[in-house]
Design an enzyme around this catalytic site. Structure first.
Site, short mmCIF file in Angstrom:
data_model
loop_
_atom_site.label_atom_id
_atom_site.label_comp_id
_atom_site.label_asym_id
_atom_site.label_seq_id
_atom_site.Cartn_x
_atom_site.Cartn_y
_atom_site.Cartn_z
N GLU A 112 10.77 7.75 7.97
CA GLU A 112 9.49 8.47 8.00
C GLU A 112 9.35 9.36 9.23
OE1 GLU A 112 6.19 5.77 7.25
OE2 GLU A 112 6.82 5.54 5.16
N GLN A 142 7.15 -5.00 0.90
CA GLN A 142 8.42 -5.52 1.35
C GLN A 142 8.74 -6.79 0.57
OE1 GLN A 142 8.68 -5.53 5.67
NE2 GLN A 142 7.90 -3.44 5.83
N GLU A 162 10.64 2.80 -0.32
CA GLU A 162 9.41 2.03 -0.03
C GLU A 162 8.41 2.34 -1.13
OE1 GLU A 162 7.59 2.02 3.87
OE2 GLU A 162 9.53 2.25 4.84
N TYR A 187 2.78 4.25 -1.61
CA TYR A 187 1.99 3.01 -1.73
C TYR A 187 0.68 3.34 -2.43
CZ TYR A 187 5.10 0.98 1.85
OH TYR A 187 6.18 0.51 2.56
O1 AHR Z 1 6.43 -1.03 4.94
C1 AHR Z 1 5.55 -0.93 6.02
C2 AHR Z 1 5.63 0.41 6.74
O2 AHR Z 1 5.21 1.42 5.87
C3 AHR Z 1 6.99 0.85 7.18
O3 AHR Z 1 7.33 0.35 8.43
C4 AHR Z 1 6.88 2.33 7.23
O4 AHR Z 1 8.09 2.98 6.97
C5 AHR Z 1 5.80 2.66 6.21
O5 AHR Z 1 4.85 3.50 6.74
#
Ligand code: AHR
Length: 497
Positions: free
Chosen positions: A172, A347, A291, A243
């Site tokens: 990122e 995660q 992610e 997300y």
């Molecule tokens: O997954 C949590 C965080 O989300 C990670 O460290 C980062 O890459 C993202 O912003």
């Protein structure tokens, strides 16, 4: 509510790369310490790894796990995590404002990954560091022997190289929160030069360049185009992070978010192909959605009290509707199996994760564990392009959202066909008619269902089996036609052979 689906073994999208079911463990919160590693825990093995976590993760058959970050990697000196444990430094960790004890580092993680049967997707620090540390790390991990760093690894007790194949070029790097954040040009140049020499050390590795932290970044799209322009010949994948949350408590809109993921993937693929055209290149850049997840506590600040060791962070408790959303995301990833070759649910344990543990206590499985488990186990083979007809609805941010979200995967080796389906309707069951005539005679193996009257139902330590799947789904087969009933707001896995 009536829907139809036609699947044919000749209408293929792509074989599924098993790495679509990857995950992620960062030195963040209690993912490492208290999650996978807790010496003194009643289930701990001789190396301090929790056996209960090993079992729950093994069951998921996760083929690849990204490590050690995440934001963490951008301030990490990998040398601090190798060698005798009693000599390792306790350091202030600036990504999450904690204290890192360095008890677990590259070698311990490699040992652990072997135990769960996963490959490691390593990340190098392009925040505070660069080419030098990255090439040394590849030499330390992958070079057999006869050089300073490979011999150091051997002296640390690892005669055989780890042979990590997949490497992320930072994390990122477009985000202002990132240690050592960069502009697209700064990052692109550094990533390219780093990739070049990492591959000179080990030509067999694959490299992932950082895409945007999310499609919501103001630099999104321009970032991808610039970075690829500068790195095209030396990288293999471009990363995507995304997300979603239901913090506005609008479930219909939340469950439609997979349409956003679908569009995000499509846009990034188009940018890759734009750069390909511009460069008159034969090479196709593949995508690594390394992610993705539901993250309801996103935006909440780091631990209030600074410099704690492994404080609980982002321990989201997932609801039934979160599991449905995860199901829709998995179906979306499968729809793009021709382009998305790797993906990591972020995660894996304790931090926005399908698996939870208590320090010194038990482990339990969140609602989201189940769709991920089913997809990972039954979603291997070739994705078939379904022709779907479903009633649609509009939500706050999306129009024409089909009530049925579905895909099917054909595992030719086993002779199994699996249909993954979410009924997005919150109050009505759906009658689904599936035409599978190209397969001839088939029989039903199982119709697994995850359903719950309460969209907000959760699993907790006290009530760990509140939301669990059952195999009592209603499906019948008649003359090459499948008739299934999908309960309202349900995740379904219809397994045929
Ligand atoms: O997954 C949590 C965080 O989300 C990670 O460290 C980062 O890459 C993202 O912003």
């Amino acid at each position: 509510l009536q829907s139809t689906m036609l699947i044919d073994k000749h209408f293929t999208i792509s074989p599924v790369d098993p790495r679509l079911y990857g995950s992620f463990i960062e030195h963040l919160g209690r993912a490492v310490y208290g999650g996978i590693y807790e010496p003194g825990h009643p289930t701990a093995d001789e190396n301090g790894f929790r056996r209960d976590a090993l079992e729950a993760i093994r069951a998921l058959q996760v083929p690849i796990i990204r490590y050690p970050g995440g934001n963490f990697v951008s301030g990490y000196n990998w040398e601090d995590g190798v060698g005798p444990k009693d000599k390792r430094k306790r350091l202030l960790e600036l990504a999450w404002w904690t204290t890192e004890t360095n008890e677990v580092g590259t070698n311990e993680f490699a040992d652990w990954a072997k135990l769960v049967g996963s490959e490691v997707m390593m990340a190098v620090n392009l925040g505070t560091r660069g080419i030098d540390a990255a090439r040394d790390l590849v030499e330390y991990c992958n070079h057999p022997s006869g050089s300073y760093w490979s011999d150091l690894r051997i002296s640390h007790g690892y005669k055989e190289p780890h042979r990590f194949k997949t490497w992320c070029l930072g994390n990122e790097m477009d985000g202002p929160w990132q240690i050592g954040a960069k502009t697209a040009v700064e990052y692109g140049r550094l990533a390219n030069e780093t990739a070049k020499v990492m591959r000179w050390v080990d030509p067999s590795i694959e490299l992932v360049a950082c895409g945007s932290s999310s499609s919501g970044m103001s630099t999104f799209a321009e970032w991808e185009a610039t970075v690829l322009d500068l790195t095209y010949d030396n990288v293999d994948y471009l990363s995507l992070h995304t997300y979603y949350n239901n913090n506005s408590n609008d479930t219909a809109n939340f469950l439609a978010r997979s349409l956003d993921m679908d569009q995000f993937i499509g846009s990034v693929a188009s940018i890759c192909d734009y750069v390909k055209a511009k460069k008159r290149s034969k090479k196709k850049i593949m995508l690594s959605l390394d992610e993705w997840n539901v993250w309801n506590s996103i935006g909440s600040s780091r631990a209030e009290e600074r410099w704690q060791v492994a404080p609980p962070e982002f321990e989201d408790v997932y609801t039934h509707e979160d599991a449905l959303a995860v199901g829709c995301f998995l179906i979306t990833l499968l729809k793009h199996a021709d382009r998305v070759k790797m993906a990591c649910i972020a995660q894996l344990i304790n931090v926005i994760a399908p698996i939870m543990t208590e320090n010194g206590g038990p482990l339990w499985l969140q609602t989201t564990y189940y769709p991920f488990l089913h997809a990972s186990i039954y979603g291997r083979g070739t994705v078939l392009h379904p022709i779907i007809s479903s009633p649609k609805h509009d939500t706050k941010d999306f129009t024409d959202v089909p009530y049925l979200e579905a895909i099917s995967v054909y595992n030719e080796e086993q002779g199994h066909i699996t249909i993954f389906a979410v009924n997005r309707h919150l109050t009505e069951r759906m009658e689904l008619d599936v035409d599978i005539r190209s397969f001839g005679e088939v029989s039903l193996l199982e119709h697994i269902v995850l359903e719950n009257e309460d969209l907000k139902a959760v699993n907790t330590k006290a009530n760990p089996r509140n939301v669990v799947p059952h195999s009592g789904g209603k499906t019948s087969i008649d003359n090459g036609r499948i008739k299934a009933v999908l309960a309202q707001a349900s995740w379904n896995v219809i397994r045929l052979q």
